[in-house]
Design a protein around this motif. Structure first.
Motif, PDB file in Angstrom:
ATOM      1  N   ASP A 242       0.831  -1.200   0.000  1.00  0.00           N
ATOM      2  CA  ASP A 242       0.000   0.000   0.000  1.00  0.00           C
ATOM      3  C   ASP A 242       0.867   1.252   0.000  1.00  0.00           C
ATOM      4  OD1 ASP A 242      -2.563   1.348   0.167  1.00  0.00           O
ATOM      5  OD2 ASP A 242      -1.986   1.839   2.238  1.00  0.00           O
ATOM      6  N   SER A 243       1.923   1.241   0.795  1.00  0.00           N
ATOM      7  CA  SER A 243       2.827   2.385   0.853  1.00  0.00           C
ATOM      8  C   SER A 243       3.528   2.598  -0.489  1.00  0.00           C
ATOM      9  CB  SER A 243       3.855   2.166   1.954  1.00  0.00           C
ATOM     10  OG  SER A 243       4.828   3.159   1.922  1.00  0.00           O
TER      11      SER A 243
ATOM     12  N   HIS B 160       1.052   4.004  -3.003  1.00  0.00           N
ATOM     13  CA  HIS B 160       0.791   5.418  -2.707  1.00  0.00           C
ATOM     14  C   HIS B 160       1.945   6.293  -3.190  1.00  0.00           C
ATOM     15  CE1 HIS B 160      -0.844   8.886  -0.687  1.00  0.00           C
ATOM     16  NE2 HIS B 160       0.309   9.053  -0.045  1.00  0.00           N
TER      17      HIS B 160
END
Length: 84
Positions: free
Chosen positions: A43-44, A47
């Motif tokens: 997810d990081s 992003h």
């Protein structure tokens, strides 16, 4: 006369032995933590990629470039290089 069974035996059945429920649950915790960590890392990373692409889009759309600049090979290479 010694009485067998009772609360002590129930506690041993819960905690004791290889097949105890607590130990089975505890053995799954590291795997669960690993999966949660990998999902957080993904997810990081996603992003960060979206943020970088958005920053490039804002720079391109906010700047006054002639249409010929978009066809320039050097400009394409500039877009491919990561930003500092």
């Amino acid at each position: 006369m010694v009485q067998r069974g009772g609360r002590g035996a129930a506690a041993l059945a819960w905690f004791g032995g290889v097949g105890g429920r607590v130990w089975q649950f505890a053995s799954v915790l590291p795997l669960l933590a690993l999966v949660i960590g990998l999902v957080a890392i993904q997810d990081s990373h996603t992003h960060a990629q979206i943020s970088e692409a958005a920053a490039i889009d804002v720079d391109l759309l906010g700047d006054d470039l002639p249409p010929e600049a978009y066809r320039d090979a050097g400009f394409v290479e500039f877009l491919k290089t990561p930003r500092s």
